[in-house]
Design a protein around this motif. Structure first.
Motif, PDB file in Angstrom:
ATOM      1  N   TYR A  15       0.832  -1.210   0.000  1.00  0.00           N
ATOM      2  CA  TYR A  15       0.000   0.000   0.000  1.00  0.00           C
ATOM      3  C   TYR A  15       0.866   1.259   0.000  1.00  0.00           C
ATOM      4  N   VAL A  16       1.864   1.281   0.870  1.00  0.00           N
ATOM      5  CA  VAL A  16       2.748   2.458   0.952  1.00  0.00           C
ATOM      6  C   VAL A  16       3.580   2.575  -0.318  1.00  0.00           C
ATOM      7  N   ALA A  17       4.092   1.451  -0.812  1.00  0.00           N
ATOM      8  CA  ALA A  17       4.970   1.464  -1.988  1.00  0.00           C
ATOM      9  C   ALA A  17       4.287   2.024  -3.231  1.00  0.00           C
ATOM     10  N   PHE A  18       3.013   1.688  -3.416  1.00  0.00           N
ATOM     11  CA  PHE A  18       2.344   2.049  -4.667  1.00  0.00           C
ATOM     12  C   PHE A  18       1.297   3.146  -4.527  1.00  0.00           C
ATOM     13  N   ASN A  19       1.245   3.774  -3.354  1.00  0.00           N
ATOM     14  CA  ASN A  19       0.320   4.894  -3.161  1.00  0.00           C
ATOM     15  C   ASN A  19       1.012   6.158  -2.676  1.00  0.00           C
ATOM     16  N   TYR A  20       2.303   6.032  -2.383  1.00  0.00           N
ATOM     17  CA  TYR A  20       3.056   7.186  -1.905  1.00  0.00           C
ATOM     18  C   TYR A  20       4.356   7.322  -2.697  1.00  0.00           C
ATOM     19  N   THR A  21       5.116   8.350  -2.391  1.00  0.00           N
ATOM     20  CA  THR A  21       6.356   8.603  -3.122  1.00  0.00           C
ATOM     21  C   THR A  21       7.441   7.596  -2.724  1.00  0.00           C
ATOM     22  N   GLU A  22       8.469   7.506  -3.579  1.00  0.00           N
ATOM     23  CA  GLU A  22       9.623   6.647  -3.263  1.00  0.00           C
ATOM     24  C   GLU A  22      10.208   7.004  -1.902  1.00  0.00           C
ATOM     25  N   ASN A  23      10.357   8.319  -1.672  1.00  0.00           N
ATOM     26  CA  ASN A  23      10.966   8.777  -0.427  1.00  0.00           C
ATOM     27  C   ASN A  23      10.153   8.333   0.790  1.00  0.00           C
ATOM     28  N   THR A  24       8.830   8.434   0.691  1.00  0.00           N
ATOM     29  CA  THR A  24       7.960   8.006   1.788  1.00  0.00           C
ATOM     30  C   THR A  24       8.108   6.513   2.032  1.00  0.00           C
ATOM     31  N   TRP A  25       8.162   5.738   0.936  1.00  0.00           N
ATOM     32  CA  TRP A  25       8.298   4.285   1.086  1.00  0.00           C
ATOM     33  C   TRP A  25       9.628   3.911   1.738  1.00  0.00           C
ATOM     34  N   VAL A  26      10.711   4.556   1.328  1.00  0.00           N
ATOM     35  CA  VAL A  26      12.032   4.259   1.908  1.00  0.00           C
ATOM     36  C   VAL A  26      12.054   4.604   3.396  1.00  0.00           C
ATOM     37  N   ASN A  27      11.462   5.749   3.757  1.00  0.00           N
ATOM     38  CA  ASN A  27      11.380   6.123   5.175  1.00  0.00           C
ATOM     39  C   ASN A  27      10.536   5.109   5.952  1.00  0.00           C
ATOM     40  N   PHE A  28       9.440   4.679   5.344  1.00  0.00           N
ATOM     41  CA  PHE A  28       8.573   3.683   5.987  1.00  0.00           C
ATOM     42  C   PHE A  28       9.311   2.363   6.164  1.00  0.00           C
ATOM     43  N   LYS A  29      10.084   1.988   5.151  1.00  0.00           N
ATOM     44  CA  LYS A  29      10.820   0.722   5.172  1.00  0.00           C
ATOM     45  C   LYS A  29      11.783   0.654   6.354  1.00  0.00           C
ATOM     46  N   LEU A  30      12.426   1.777   6.684  1.00  0.00           N
ATOM     47  CA  LEU A  30      13.379   1.791   7.792  1.00  0.00           C
ATOM     48  C   LEU A  30      12.709   2.137   9.114  1.00  0.00           C
TER      49      LEU A  30
END
Length: 198
Positions: free
Chosen positions: A137-152
């Motif tokens: 959901y985060v990966a394909f609904n938000y920006t790359e930067n948001t996903w990377v921050n979420f991932k960590l």
């Protein structure tokens, strides 16, 4: 703490490389970091944990496709693939082989009856499945930067909250540390001696 940092090593390097060079360089760095982990484990301990092998295979395949096709979607699916592979392994091991992998990993921390371990195993399966969907959901609904921050930061925070909730729910089954057990034993002994002197 050292184990946590070791496990997070590729994720941290991915985060740093992404901030400076972008997602494709970060993907290559994460692949290299995971390979380095595998080599280090083999040299240092003479063996490689199954989880590390699985993680290496997943990032090697999806990260390799990402670099080959220059398509970031594949590396973004990597956490989900890993979570779901672990969830399937937990479920199949418990249902078909009567092996509770969660119990094997946590038996030094928790002393609980079989039904509790089976429930805990299912809770982990559900948690990992949901975490996989959340990553997508985060990966394909938000920006790359948001996903990377979420991932960590996001996943680490969610994991920490889950561990805290698990600890609270199972507090009566927790095994006290050795030093705490020693203090309790001394306290019991002292109380027993007092009773005898009365």
């Amino acid at each position: 703490m050292n184990k946590f940092l070791f496990d997070m090593f590729p994720v941290i390097l991915f985060f740093i490389a992404f901030k400076f060079f972008g997602i494709f360089t970060a993907t290559a760095v994460a692949i290299a970091a995971t390979i380095a982990q595998i080599i280090y484990s083999k040299i240092r301990y003479g063996k490689i944990e199954k989880m590390l092998i699985v993680s290496g295979a997943v990032i090697g395949i999806l990260g390799g496709i990402t670099l080959l096709l220059h398509d970031k979607a594949y590396i973004m699916m990597k956490p989900t693939a890993l979570y779901w592979i672990i969830a399937v392994a937990l479920l199949i091991s418990n249902l078909f082989f009567k092996k509770n992998l969660i119990q094997q990993m946590m038996s030094n921390l928790i002393d609980a009856p079989a039904p509790i371990w089976n429930k805990l195993n299912l809770v982990w399966v559900a948690f990992l499945v949901l975490l996989g969907f959340l990553n997508l959901y985060v990966a394909f609904n938000y920006t790359e930067n948001t996903w990377v921050n979420f991932k960590l930061f996001g996943v680490t925070g969610i994991m920490f909250a889950f561990f805290i909730a698990q600890t609270v729910a199972l507090k009566k089954y927790l095994i006290a540390p050795l030093e705490e057990q020693g203090k309790l034993a001394e306290k019991d002994k002292s109380a027993h001696n007092k009773d005898e002197t009365k």
